[in-house]
Structure formats: structure tokens, C-alpha cells
Design an enzyme around this catalytic site. Structure first.
Site, PDB file in Angstrom:
ATOM      1  N   HIS A 274       6.851 -10.578  -1.946  1.00 48.21           N
ATOM      2  CA  HIS A 274       5.772  -9.587  -1.918  1.00 48.21           C
ATOM      3  C   HIS A 274       6.054  -8.477  -0.907  1.00 48.21           C
ATOM      4  CE1 HIS A 274       2.533 -12.466  -3.769  1.00 48.21           C
ATOM      5  NE2 HIS A 274       3.476 -12.144  -4.610  1.00 48.21           N
TER       6      HIS A 274
ATOM      7  N   SER B 151       1.079 -23.209  -0.007  1.00 47.41           N
ATOM      8  CA  SER B 151       0.738 -22.367  -1.157  1.00 47.41           C
ATOM      9  C   SER B 151      -0.025 -23.188  -2.181  1.00 47.41           C
ATOM     10  CB  SER B 151       2.010 -21.803  -1.806  1.00 47.41           C
ATOM     11  OG  SER B 151       1.685 -21.158  -3.028  1.00 47.41           O
TER      12      SER B 151
END
Ligand code: ZN
Length: 253
Positions: A126, A198
Site C-alpha cells: 500500500h 491482519s
């Protein structure tokens, strides 16, 4: 932390798998940065995301439509993240890499904490807050310079006069193709994909465990809260992320 390392029983099962695997790749999400004081924006009612809609302020259309408004939010975010330091979980991954037990870390996080901890093989799918770019001329500017500009003006500008954009993937933007390609290759080749902090629900990270499993590798999970891969994982560590990874490091000896 009270100094005592408490870990799940699964650590005992995971350590030998980590040591025996030819290739271990780590995948990290927001949960690994929580002990560093960076709240997970997916957790309701926490931190900077409490009063704003990420889709509204962190969307590429918001940057295009009103760079001043975008930067009034993002400048603050840059400053907040700039003060944060890696925690024991980041450090444990650096040590595992140093010992040759981890090949690479793929992260969704933009906070630079893996870099600051010293991870060498790092794929930031990202992007990160390290730099900003000009989408018109392609120039890249260090974030320190951008923050200095923000003290003087509402919108940091490129030398060519156009507004700068942080090199993080905003909502509505494509992921960096090279980083995504590299993450996919690593997931394909991993004998063990260790997923840390996550929920494994957000693209593209959500697909990586499936890729590893399809290519005959194993998946292990160190995350508080459920993930779609819990039933398929060879180990499932649901305790505090720092304690679990420090425990894993101790268990590999
Ligand atoms: Zn420019």
C-alpha cells in the site's frame, strides 16, 4: 507488558515448522502496529478515524477535488505517524530475518515501522509515508520536505507547481503493480506464510494465503480476531502480537 512472555500453545507447534521451511514469508497488517500506538482504522471508535470517513478524506477523488482539505487531514496523519517507533513484534521479525528464518515481509502498513526496525526484504503493497509524488511530472519528494512545506502552506507543491500526493495507495487508486507482482511471487514460493496482525479480508492481502495454499505451502496466523483462513491454518496464535512473536523467537532458539 509486564515482562513475562505469554504465548499460545501453538507457538510450540509453529516454531519447528518455521525452522524446517525452505521459504518463510511474513504478511503483516495493522495489528502489528497497534502496540506502537497506531490504532487500526477498522476498529470502530479509535483514533483519527473516529470522526472522519476514510473513503471521504483518503480517496484519490478527495485529493483531486480539494487538495487543501485532503492535506489538512493527511498532514496531521503524517505528523502523527512520524513519531511512532517499532515495537517488539517488528523487532522479532527483523531478528528472524537476520537468522535466515524469514525471507521477506509483505506489509499493508504505510507507517514505515518495518523499515525503521530494520527489515531488509520489505514489500509495502500500500506504499508508505516515506515520500510524496507529483502525478504530473513524476518527481518524488521526501516527506520531511513535505511537512516543512505544510508549515508554510495548506498544500505541498512540486517544483513544477502541481500539488503533491503521498506515496500511499489511496482509496480509488490501483496498487503498485511491481510490489503486488513481487508479493504474489513470494506467496507462490512460500513453504510457510506467516500472517501477522491482519484480518486477511482486504484485497490484495486476502488473496495471498490462498495463493500459498494452492501452491502447496502452509499458512500460520498470529492475529486477534477471526480471519477467513482460521480453519486452514497450521497454527493459530490469538494472543498479544508482541508476546506471540517474541515467544516464537524464543521458541526457535
Ligand atoms: Zn511536478
Amino acid at each position: 507488558m509486564d515482562g513475562e512472555v505469554r504465548t499460545s500453545d501453538d507457538v510450540t507447534a509453529l516454531a519447528p515448522r518455521l525452522c524446517c521451511a525452505g521459504s518463510v514469508v511474513v504478511l503483516t497488517g495493522a495489528g502489528i502496529s497497534v502496540p506502537s500506538g497506531i490504532p487500526d482504522f477498522r476498529t470502530p471508535g479509535t483514533g483519527i478515524w473516529e470522526h472522519v470517513d476514510p473513503m471521504e478524506v483518503a480517496h484519490i477523488d478527495a485529493w483531486r477535488a480539494n487538495p487543501a482539505r485532503f492535506w489538512s487531514f493527511y498532514g496531521e496523519r503524517f505528523q502523527t505517524l512520524g513519531d511512532k517507533r517499532p515495537n517488539g513484534a517488528h523487532d522479532a521479525l527483523v531478528e528472524l530475518e537476520r537468522r535466515g528464518l524469514v525471507d521477506a515481509v509483505i506489509t499493508q502498513n504505510i507507517d514505515m515501522l518495518h523499515r525503521r526496525a530494520g527489515t531488509r526484504e520489505l514489500i509495502e503493497v500500500h506504499g508508505s509515508i516515506a515520500t510524496c509524488s507529483c502525478l504530473s511530472c513524476g518527481a518524488r519528494v521526501a516527506s520531511a520536505e513535505v511537512l516543512a512545506q505544510l508549515e508554510q502552506s495548506a498544500v505541498p507543491l512540486c517544483a513544477c507547481g502541481r500539488p503533491l500526493k503521498p506515496d500511499v495507495v489511496l482509496f480509488g487508486e490501483f496498487l503498485p503493480a511491481a510490489a503486488l507482482e513481487r508479493a504474489t511471487r513470494l506467496a507462490e514460493g512460500a513453504d510457510l506464510l506467516l500472517c501477522v496482525g491482519s484480518s486477511l479480508e482486504v484485497y490484495p492481502v486476502a488473496q495471498l494465503p490462498a495463493i500459498t495454499l494452492r501452491h502447496g505451502g502452509e499458512v500460520a496466523i498470529v492475529t486477534q480476531g477471526p480471519t477467513p483462513y482460521d480453519e486452514l491454518a497450521v497454527a493459530r496464535l490469538a494472543g498479544d502480537v508482541e508476546q506471540e512473536l517474541c515467544g516464537l523467537l524464543a521458541a526457535v532458539g
